[in-house]
Motif scaffolding. Structure first.
Motif, PDB file in Angstrom:
ATOM      1  N   VAL A  65      72.021  81.882  56.372  1.00 10.61           N
ATOM      2  CA  VAL A  65      72.122  80.556  55.753  1.00 10.61           C
ATOM      3  C   VAL A  65      73.550  80.307  55.280  1.00 10.61           C
ATOM      4  CG1 VAL A  65      71.402  79.205  53.751  1.00 10.61           C
ATOM      5  CG2 VAL A  65      69.708  80.435  55.085  1.00 10.61           C
ATOM      6  N   ALA A  70      62.892  70.201  81.441  1.00 14.04           N
ATOM      7  CA  ALA A  70      63.655  71.429  81.174  1.00 14.04           C
ATOM      8  C   ALA A  70      64.169  71.465  79.734  1.00 14.04           C
ATOM      9  CB  ALA A  70      64.821  71.529  82.140  1.00 14.04           C
ATOM     10  N   ARG A  71      64.167  70.301  79.087  1.00 13.67           N
ATOM     11  CA  ARG A  71      64.689  70.274  77.706  1.00 13.67           C
ATOM     12  C   ARG A  71      63.620  70.615  76.670  1.00 13.67           C
ATOM     13  NH1 ARG A  71      67.747  64.772  78.980  1.00 13.67           N
ATOM     14  NH2 ARG A  71      69.672  65.643  79.770  1.00 13.67           N
ATOM     15  N   TRP A  72      62.401  70.740  77.122  1.00 14.73           N
ATOM     16  CA  TRP A  72      61.326  70.993  76.162  1.00 14.73           C
ATOM     17  C   TRP A  72      61.212  72.496  75.892  1.00 14.73           C
ATOM     18  CZ3 TRP A  72      55.394  70.775  77.283  1.00 14.73           C
ATOM     19  CH2 TRP A  72      54.703  70.947  76.090  1.00 14.73           C
ATOM     20  N   GLU A  73      61.643  72.863  74.718  1.00 15.62           N
ATOM     21  CA  GLU A  73      61.619  74.278  74.330  1.00 15.62           C
ATOM     22  C   GLU A  73      60.543  74.499  73.275  1.00 15.62           C
ATOM     23  OE1 GLU A  73      63.267  77.001  75.255  1.00 15.62           O
ATOM     24  OE2 GLU A  73      64.205  75.875  76.877  1.00 15.62           O
ATOM     25  N   PRO A  74      59.688  75.479  73.460  1.00 11.96           N
ATOM     26  CA  PRO A  74      58.745  75.790  72.379  1.00 11.96           C
ATOM     27  C   PRO A  74      59.486  76.406  71.203  1.00 11.96           C
ATOM     28  CG  PRO A  74      58.523  77.388  74.125  1.00 11.96           C
ATOM     29  CD  PRO A  74      59.533  76.388  74.590  1.00 11.96           C
ATOM     30  N   PRO A  75      58.890  76.334  70.003  1.00 12.59           N
ATOM     31  CA  PRO A  75      59.539  76.968  68.847  1.00 12.59           C
ATOM     32  C   PRO A  75      59.724  78.462  69.095  1.00 12.59           C
ATOM     33  CG  PRO A  75      57.600  75.724  68.185  1.00 12.59           C
ATOM     34  CD  PRO A  75      57.590  75.762  69.667  1.00 12.59           C
ATOM     35  N   ALA A  76      60.710  79.005  68.430  1.00  9.63           N
ATOM     36  CA  ALA A  76      60.981  80.443  68.609  1.00  9.63           C
ATOM     37  C   ALA A  76      59.786  81.262  68.141  1.00  9.63           C
ATOM     38  CB  ALA A  76      62.218  80.832  67.830  1.00  9.63           C
ATOM     39  N   LEU A  77      59.575  82.350  68.836  1.00 12.70           N
ATOM     40  CA  LEU A  77      58.469  83.243  68.475  1.00 12.70           C
ATOM     41  C   LEU A  77      59.043  84.488  67.828  1.00 12.70           C
ATOM     42  CD1 LEU A  77      55.459  84.284  68.750  1.00 12.70           C
ATOM     43  CD2 LEU A  77      56.209  85.281  70.903  1.00 12.70           C
ATOM     44  N   THR A  78      58.572  84.755  66.612  1.00 13.01           N
ATOM     45  CA  THR A  78      58.922  86.056  66.051  1.00 13.01           C
ATOM     46  C   THR A  78      58.019  87.060  66.737  1.00 13.01           C
ATOM     47  OG1 THR A  78      57.362  85.617  64.302  1.00 13.01           O
ATOM     48  CG2 THR A  78      59.682  85.257  63.803  1.00 13.01           C
ATOM     49  N   SER A  79      58.574  88.192  67.066  1.00 16.08           N
ATOM     50  CA  SER A  79      57.841  89.151  67.898  1.00 16.08           C
ATOM     51  C   SER A  79      56.495  89.504  67.298  1.00 16.08           C
ATOM     52  CB  SER A  79      58.677  90.417  68.056  1.00 16.08           C
ATOM     53  OG  SER A  79      57.937  91.362  68.776  1.00 16.08           O
ATOM     54  N   LEU A  80      55.524  89.697  68.194  1.00 15.16           N
ATOM     55  CA  LEU A  80      54.200  90.112  67.742  1.00 15.16           C
ATOM     56  C   LEU A  80      54.220  91.548  67.251  1.00 15.16           C
ATOM     57  CD1 LEU A  80      52.037  88.717  70.669  1.00 15.16           C
ATOM     58  CD2 LEU A  80      52.395  87.697  68.449  1.00 15.16           C
ATOM     59  N   GLN A  81      55.272  92.255  67.649  1.00 17.77           N
ATOM     60  CA  GLN A  81      55.348  93.657  67.246  1.00 17.77           C
ATOM     61  C   GLN A  81      55.698  93.754  65.759  1.00 17.77           C
ATOM     62  OE1 GLN A  81      54.915  96.375  69.417  1.00 17.77           O
ATOM     63  NE2 GLN A  81      54.112  94.762  70.703  1.00 17.77           N
TER      64      GLN A  81
END
Lengths: 193, 261
Positions: free
Chosen positions: B242, B56-67
């Motif tokens: 930042v 459950a701790r394995w998170e894929p990198p964030a996805l910037t929307s395909l849109q």
């Protein structure tokens, strides 16, 4: 008003582009996560995700609703992942751990989470990722579909085209390998019986 | 970890189904009873549950929307991109139209609407010149056949008329000649009018097409500008983010330092 997937599919087939946009927005993250956890490369997972929707859009007129739209998408994505693995002729590659970027980590953290906790969480995530990369494709796919997408054993069997008992066996074997690997790793061995 | 030493029927499948809560109620009761007496299975279920906790701790990198980040109203979805052949055709059309439109010349004077295009247009558009002949007949004089295709038709018509005139003068009485020539005049005028009408319609169609292309170019440019604006806004947001993160880090450090003291 919230439309169901099937309603959006029907509207898309009639030429409503916004409906397909809605389907993309709804499913892009699950499909991307599936691709990433199956092939282990961020950019390629993104490409697979995009190609999945492209193929779905082209094949939409032929979609007759014999399966759920999500299952149909999963099948397209899994086929693309399989093609990718065959083409690359390698098991998923876990991207090498890079220097921890505190700013990037801080951006992903909850306000209450300290930097140390965040680094520890990222470390554990990488350990799991590496252990998953050791599994054969079939076992990895079964675990990803079950663990992260909540499909039933029967749905997985239909999706990958194998008997129900095979799905359970793949899951059992995959989880057993993961248990062994996590038990060996200094960062996780204390938590695995 | 313990080695498997349990002979429970269909054990592996049952363990997995138990783990994911997909056992039938009866099977579940039976396996629960078994767990009370079997250390091997109990340990294994606990170990696999711990594995699931780690998973459950394995998170894929964030996805910037395909849109595309461009607003809905001016966005063409990436999955709707036209096929390559259509893009090539559009590019060729665009080049052709651009080349023509650069030298577009629209004139309206006593000769009517006159539209000319192209890089090598003739210096003066002497299209048709009519001169009265000695016999009171209007004839089309010698013209260059270069340029519009209807000029070639006119030249051919002129040659035919000359031949007809010579033939009629040689073989028929004067009265008959006048009638024949008058008939030829009417035919000539009718043909000239037809040719001019056709030319005008063709040029109007061309003008309409070019105007449509210009409108499309303006729209494309507008979309590109919107994308640029959105991108710039995104950069500004990133910079702000930042800064916020740096501030948060500094606060963390201060907090820790104050706790140590």
């Amino acid at each position: 008003m919230t439309w169901t997937d099937e309603e959006l599919v029907a509207k898309s087939i009639r030429g409503d582009a916004d409906s397909f946009n809605e389907l993309v927005l709804r499913w892009e993250r699950p499909i991307y996560a599936l691709a990433y956890r199956t092939i282990g490369r961020e950019e390629d997972a993104r490409d697979v995700c995009q190609e999945t929707f492209l193929r779905a859009f082209r094949a939409l007129p032929g979609f007759r609703g014999q399966a759920k739209f999500s299952s149909w998408l999963y099948r397209i994505a899994l086929n693309l992942c399989r093609d990718w693995i065959r083409r690359e002729r390698r098991t998923p590659v876990v991207q090498p751990p890079e220097d921890v970027d505190l700013l990037e980590l801080a951006a992903a953290s909850e306000p209450s989470e300290s930097i140390e906790d965040l680094v520890a969480r990222q470390d554990l995530s990488r350990v799991v990722e590496r252990a998953m990369a050791l599994l054969p494709e079939e076992q990895r796919t079964a675990i990803v579909l079950k663990e992260y997408h909540g499909l039933t054993f029967q749905e997985i069997a239909d999706l990958v085209g194998c008997p129900l008992s095979t799905v359970k066996t793949r899951l059992y074997q995959g989880l057993t390998v993961l248990r062994r690997e996590l038990a060996k790793n200094p960062k996780t061995k204390g938590t695995i019986l | 970890m313990t080695d498997m030493l349990c002979g429970y029927a269909n054990r592996d499948e049952t363990v997995v189904a138990f783990l994911y809560d997909e056992l039938e109620p009866g099977e579940r009761r039976e396996f629960n009873a078994h767990l009370l007496t079997c250390t091997v299975c109990r340990d294994e279920v606990a170990g696999l549950r711990a594995v699931r906790t780690h998973l459950a701790r394995w998170e894929p990198p964030a996805l910037t929307s395909l849109q595309s980040p461009v607003p809905e109203t001016s966005r063409a979805a990436w999955w709707q991109a036209p096929p390559a052949w259509a893009q090539v055709a559009a590019a060729l059309l665009f080049l052709g139209v651009s080349a023509g439109i650069a030298n577009l010349d629209v004139r309206y004077d006593q000769n009517g609407l006159n539209i000319t295009t192209g890089w090598n247009k003739p210096a003066t558009p002497k299209l048709v010149t009519a001169q009265p002949s000695k016999g009171g007949t209007t004839l089309v004089t010698d013209q260059s056949t270069a340029g519009a295709p209807w000029r070639a038709d006119l030249a051919a018509l002129e040659r035919q008329l000359r031949n007809d005139l010579r033939a009629s003068q040689a073989s028929a009485p004067a009265a008959q000649t006048v009638r024949a020539v008058s008939s030829s005049d009417a035919e000539t005028l009718r043909r000239v009018r037809e040719l001019l009408d056709e030319s005008e319609k063709r040029q109007q169609r061309e003008l309409a097409l070019r105007i449509a292309e210009v409108v499309r170019d303006v729209d494309t440019q507008r979309k590109a500008d919107l994308r640029n604006i959105d991108h710039t806004l995104g950069l500004v947001r990133n910079d702000l983010g930042v800064e916020v993160m740096k501030q948060r880090q500094s606060l963390n450090l201060l907090y820790r330092a104050s706790q140590r003291q």
